[in-house]
Design a protein around this motif. Structure first.
Motif, PDB file in Angstrom:
ATOM      1  N   ALA A 256       0.801  -1.201   0.052  1.00  0.00           N
ATOM      2  CA  ALA A 256       0.046   0.050   0.168  1.00  0.00           C
ATOM      3  C   ALA A 256       0.846   1.281   0.017  1.00  0.00           C
ATOM      4  CB  ALA A 256      -0.710  -0.085   1.248  1.00  0.00           C
ATOM      5  N   THR A 257       0.180   2.447  -0.150  1.00  0.00           N
ATOM      6  CA  THR A 257       0.911   3.592  -0.077  1.00  0.00           C
ATOM      7  C   THR A 257      -0.012   4.802  -0.455  1.00  0.00           C
ATOM      8  OG1 THR A 257       2.576   4.966  -1.546  1.00  0.00           O
ATOM      9  CG2 THR A 257       1.134   3.821  -2.853  1.00  0.00           C
ATOM     10  N   ALA A 258       0.274   5.909   0.219  1.00  0.00           N
ATOM     11  CA  ALA A 258      -0.221   7.085   0.013  1.00  0.00           C
ATOM     12  C   ALA A 258      -0.459   7.703  -1.226  1.00  0.00           C
ATOM     13  CB  ALA A 258       0.076   8.173   1.002  1.00  0.00           C
ATOM     14  N   GLY A 259      -1.610   8.416  -1.916  1.00  0.00           N
ATOM     15  CA  GLY A 259      -1.857   8.877  -3.173  1.00  0.00           C
ATOM     16  C   GLY A 259      -1.870   7.722  -4.143  1.00  0.00           C
ATOM     17  N   ASN A 260      -2.060   8.285  -5.255  1.00  0.00           N
ATOM     18  CA  ASN A 260      -2.674   7.657  -6.583  1.00  0.00           C
ATOM     19  C   ASN A 260      -1.382   7.028  -7.305  1.00  0.00           C
ATOM     20  OD1 ASN A 260      -3.786   6.231  -8.834  1.00  0.00           O
ATOM     21  ND2 ASN A 260      -4.519   8.457  -9.666  1.00  0.00           N
ATOM     22  N   HIS A 261      -1.154   5.761  -7.069  1.00  0.00           N
ATOM     23  CA  HIS A 261      -0.051   4.977  -7.715  1.00  0.00           C
ATOM     24  C   HIS A 261      -0.448   3.745  -8.519  1.00  0.00           C
ATOM     25  CE1 HIS A 261       3.110   7.749  -5.781  1.00  0.00           C
ATOM     26  NE2 HIS A 261       2.247   7.687  -4.868  1.00  0.00           N
ATOM     27  N   ALA A 262      -1.506   3.717  -8.701  1.00  0.00           N
ATOM     28  CA  ALA A 262      -2.147   2.511  -9.264  1.00  0.00           C
ATOM     29  C   ALA A 262      -1.452   1.968 -10.735  1.00  0.00           C
ATOM     30  CB  ALA A 262      -3.520   2.260  -9.521  1.00  0.00           C
ATOM     31  N   ALA A 263      -1.166   3.074 -11.464  1.00  0.00           N
ATOM     32  CA  ALA A 263      -1.113   3.021 -12.806  1.00  0.00           C
ATOM     33  C   ALA A 263       0.539   2.535 -12.846  1.00  0.00           C
ATOM     34  CB  ALA A 263      -1.145   4.111 -13.512  1.00  0.00           C
ATOM     35  N   GLU A 264       1.322   2.842 -11.784  1.00  0.00           N
ATOM     36  CA  GLU A 264       2.736   2.661 -12.077  1.00  0.00           C
ATOM     37  C   GLU A 264       3.314   1.005 -11.987  1.00  0.00           C
ATOM     38  OE1 GLU A 264       4.244   4.719  -8.526  1.00  0.00           O
ATOM     39  OE2 GLU A 264       3.731   6.711  -9.270  1.00  0.00           O
ATOM     40  N   GLU A 265       4.115   0.884 -12.522  1.00  0.00           N
ATOM     41  CA  GLU A 265       4.445  -0.619 -12.708  1.00  0.00           C
ATOM     42  C   GLU A 265       5.859  -0.918 -11.918  1.00  0.00           C
ATOM     43  OE1 GLU A 265       5.266  -1.168 -16.930  1.00  0.00           O
ATOM     44  OE2 GLU A 265       3.154  -1.952 -16.990  1.00  0.00           O
ATOM     45  N   GLY A 266       6.760   0.235 -11.441  1.00  0.00           N
ATOM     46  CA  GLY A 266       7.786   0.040 -10.531  1.00  0.00           C
ATOM     47  C   GLY A 266       7.552   0.151  -9.104  1.00  0.00           C
ATOM     48  N   ALA A 267       8.108  -0.223  -8.285  1.00  0.00           N
ATOM     49  CA  ALA A 267       8.055  -0.534  -6.703  1.00  0.00           C
ATOM     50  C   ALA A 267       8.419   0.312  -5.948  1.00  0.00           C
ATOM     51  CB  ALA A 267       8.730  -1.909  -6.323  1.00  0.00           C
ATOM     52  N   ALA A 268       8.877   1.355  -6.525  1.00  0.00           N
ATOM     53  CA  ALA A 268       9.542   2.440  -5.606  1.00  0.00           C
ATOM     54  C   ALA A 268       8.412   3.248  -4.479  1.00  0.00           C
ATOM     55  CB  ALA A 268      10.262   3.818  -6.406  1.00  0.00           C
ATOM     56  N   ASN A 269       7.354   3.536  -5.084  1.00  0.00           N
ATOM     57  CA  ASN A 269       6.406   3.946  -4.318  1.00  0.00           C
ATOM     58  C   ASN A 269       5.614   3.183  -3.219  1.00  0.00           C
ATOM     59  OD1 ASN A 269       6.761   6.922  -5.000  1.00  0.00           O
ATOM     60  ND2 ASN A 269       6.065   6.503  -6.777  1.00  0.00           N
ATOM     61  N   TRP A 270       5.793   1.957  -3.392  1.00  0.00           N
ATOM     62  CA  TRP A 270       4.801   0.925  -2.759  1.00  0.00           C
ATOM     63  C   TRP A 270       5.661   0.576  -1.517  1.00  0.00           C
ATOM     64  CZ3 TRP A 270      -0.152   0.125  -4.110  1.00  0.00           C
ATOM     65  CH2 TRP A 270      -0.415   0.814  -5.501  1.00  0.00           C
ATOM     66  N   THR A 271       5.588   1.450  -0.573  1.00  0.00           N
ATOM     67  CA  THR A 271       6.709   1.319   0.618  1.00  0.00           C
ATOM     68  C   THR A 271       5.986   0.636   1.825  1.00  0.00           C
ATOM     69  OG1 THR A 271       5.766   3.437   1.312  1.00  0.00           O
ATOM     70  CG2 THR A 271       7.750   3.403   0.106  1.00  0.00           C
ATOM     71  N   ASP A 272       4.646   0.201   2.117  1.00  0.00           N
ATOM     72  CA  ASP A 272       3.818  -0.299   3.168  1.00  0.00           C
ATOM     73  C   ASP A 272       3.453  -1.805   2.924  1.00  0.00           C
ATOM     74  OD1 ASP A 272       4.386   2.306   4.268  1.00  0.00           O
ATOM     75  OD2 ASP A 272       2.300   3.041   3.524  1.00  0.00           O
ATOM     76  N   PRO A 273       4.307  -2.907   2.952  1.00  0.00           N
ATOM     77  CA  PRO A 273       3.864  -4.078   2.889  1.00  0.00           C
ATOM     78  C   PRO A 273       2.643  -4.325   4.016  1.00  0.00           C
ATOM     79  CG  PRO A 273       6.138  -4.251   4.020  1.00  0.00           C
ATOM     80  CD  PRO A 273       5.591  -2.661   3.670  1.00  0.00           C
ATOM     81  N   MET A 274       1.884  -5.492   3.395  1.00  0.00           N
ATOM     82  CA  MET A 274       0.735  -5.673   4.295  1.00  0.00           C
ATOM     83  C   MET A 274       0.284  -7.159   4.031  1.00  0.00           C
ATOM     84  SD  MET A 274      -2.191  -3.528   2.594  1.00  0.00           S
ATOM     85  CE  MET A 274      -2.910  -3.856   0.763  1.00  0.00           C
ATOM     86  N   GLY A 275      -0.283  -7.807   4.896  1.00  0.00           N
ATOM     87  CA  GLY A 275      -0.603  -9.242   4.850  1.00  0.00           C
ATOM     88  C   GLY A 275      -2.210  -9.456   4.606  1.00  0.00           C
ATOM     89  N   THR A 276      -2.958  -8.288   4.049  1.00  0.00           N
ATOM     90  CA  THR A 276      -4.275  -8.535   3.870  1.00  0.00           C
ATOM     91  C   THR A 276      -4.543  -8.199   2.138  1.00  0.00           C
ATOM     92  OG1 THR A 276      -4.686  -7.772   6.091  1.00  0.00           O
ATOM     93  CG2 THR A 276      -6.698  -7.291   4.466  1.00  0.00           C
ATOM     94  N   TRP A 277      -5.911  -8.724   2.046  1.00  0.00           N
ATOM     95  CA  TRP A 277      -6.354  -8.336   0.753  1.00  0.00           C
ATOM     96  C   TRP A 277      -7.658  -7.376   1.059  1.00  0.00           C
ATOM     97  CZ3 TRP A 277      -5.750 -14.168   0.221  1.00  0.00           C
ATOM     98  CH2 TRP A 277      -4.742 -14.536  -0.783  1.00  0.00           C
TER      99      TRP A 277
END
Length: 427
Positions: free
Chosen positions: A179-200
């Motif tokens: 997860a991450t704050a803001g709109n990053h759904a279109a991005e293919e890179g991992a840089a902004n996805w800083t919050d791992p989580m164990g839930t769908w």
């Protein structure tokens, strides 16, 4: 029809599988780029009947904590059966406010939160880029043209706005999502996805279009089905092993598996998720292309010491079987596994387990039976799980135990169909 007579008929069944769906979900391939967008153009009745939607992945929805607004979620799921025209189902079943999905994308995982380059494609809902789902409701995306292969790591990225109050999701994914704050759904890179989580969150099903000869099985269960004590990110839950067996098998048209297990779930009472009786319609019968329900629940009712009897459990099982048969589904049941050594074990609960298993094996109410108890128990102390299969708490199997459970399932037994309240072998 009794379980014994069903198995005799099923033993002679040979089913042909016609499924050619091995292209990846990617915009970089020529075939994908040229795939037509579905239109209202008329098709012949024969062509319309040749394909149908089949669930390829599922996870039971439950109430989760409050979800912050203006946040993106990257959710990684493993497909079972392959096909075309993929759709996702988003659920607000347990929300008490509307939630808006401002953007939604689907791609393929490369590693972690990083996607295969060129694979991330925008999803739509009724032709629109965003959709607002009222409290208590679900929504299906429009079909995404192109192929999605079996046994793919599909990545669904959602940008969610307006979320407040309880959210809907599956708490024990046994899968690292992001997860991450803001709109990053279109991005293919991992840089902004800083919050791992164990839930769908919100995503509770994915389906594909494939031959009408192909169907799916739904595993209705608790934490053992949910995969507790299996390896996180390894897809080593017993339904995962079953999905791989079905893909490799040539003698069955059942190819999809949806895992509808919830940790702590009971047959009779709400608690950790709604009771199996109360979630049967949403989690199982509403899924497209399902031919078979695999019923494997009961340990949480039995070990809770609430006074539940063998007759209580039988009545609950019978309701599930009857409702599934009325919906035209076959029902395969599994015996309740041993749990001596778990802190709630006692002689009284063991007596109920033995009585329940006797009914499962011998009543003939089920269309087929898989004896998970026999497969996983210690032959020298049959109230205990075999140490080789023990995940460490004497209740949940490890990866080896999960694989042994899946290997014990008779694949031909999954290929029955229910007609007029009883199941018969597929022709």
């Amino acid at each position: 029809m009794s379980a014994a007579s069903y198995r005799r008929r099923a033993a002679g069944v040979v089913s042909a599988l016609i499924l050619a769906v091995c292209g990846p979900l990617t915009v970089s391939s020529a075939a994908q780029a040229q795939a037509p967008v579905p239109t209202d153009t008329a098709v012949t009745p024969a062509a319309a009947r040749s394909k149908h939607s089949v669930v390829t992945w599922g996870a039971s929805a439950d109430r989760q904590g409050a979800g912050p607004a203006d946040r993106s979620y990257r959710l990684i799921v493993r497909t079972s059966v392959g096909g075309t025209n993929m759709r996702i189902r988003l659920s607000n079943a347990f929300g008490d406010h509307p939630v808006t999905f401002a953007n939604a994308y689907a791609g393929l995982q490369k590693q972690g939160a990083e996607l295969v380059h060129g694979s991330n494609r925008k999803l739509s809902f009724g032709g629109a880029a965003s959709v607002t789902v009222p409290a208590g409701k679900t929504v299906l995306s429009d079909p995404l043209p192109g192929k999605l292969a079996a046994q793919s790591n599909l990545v669904v990225s959602l940008y969610v706005t307006g979320a407040q109050g309880p959210t809907t999701g599956h708490g024990m994914a046994m899968q690292t999502n992001y997860a991450t704050a803001g709109n990053h759904a279109a991005e293919e890179g991992a840089a902004n996805w800083t919050d791992p989580m164990g839930t769908w969150y919100w995503l509770d099903a994915v389906d594909v279009e494939t031959s009408t000869a192909v169907s799916s099985v739904v595993a209705l269960g608790d934490s053992i089905t949910d995969g507790w004590a299996s390896t996180t990110d390894g897809n080593r839950r017993w339904p995962d092993y079953l999905a791989r067996r079905l893909q490799a098998a040539s003698g069955t048209t059942v190819k999809g598996v949806a895992n509808e297990g919830i940790s702590g779930n009971k047959v009779l009472a709400d608690g950790a998720g709604e009771a199996a009786l109360n979630r049967l319609q949403r989690d199982v019968l509403s899924q497209p292309g399902v031919s078979t329900v695999f019923l494997f629940e009961g340990i949480n009712d039995i070990k809770a010491h609430t006074g539940v009897t063998v007759d209580d459990m039988i009545a609950g099982y019978q309701q599930i079987i009857d409702r599934a048969h009325t919906a035209g589904k076959c029902v395969v049941g599994a015996t309740v596994m041993p749990f001596k050594g778990w802190y709630e074990y006692d002689d009284a609960s063991e007596a109920v387990r033995q009585g329940v298993n006797d009914w499962i094996r011998n009543s003939g109410a089920l269309d087929a039976v898989t004896d998970f108890d026999k497969i996983t128990r210690n032959p020298y102390e049959q109230q205990r799980i075999l140490p080789f299969f023990d995940g460490g708490d004497h209740l949940h199997p490890n990866d080896k135990g999960m694989q042994a459970m899946a290997d014990a399932v008779d694949l031909k037994a999954l290929g029955c169909r229910a007609t007029g309240g009883s199941a018969t072998a597929r022709d």
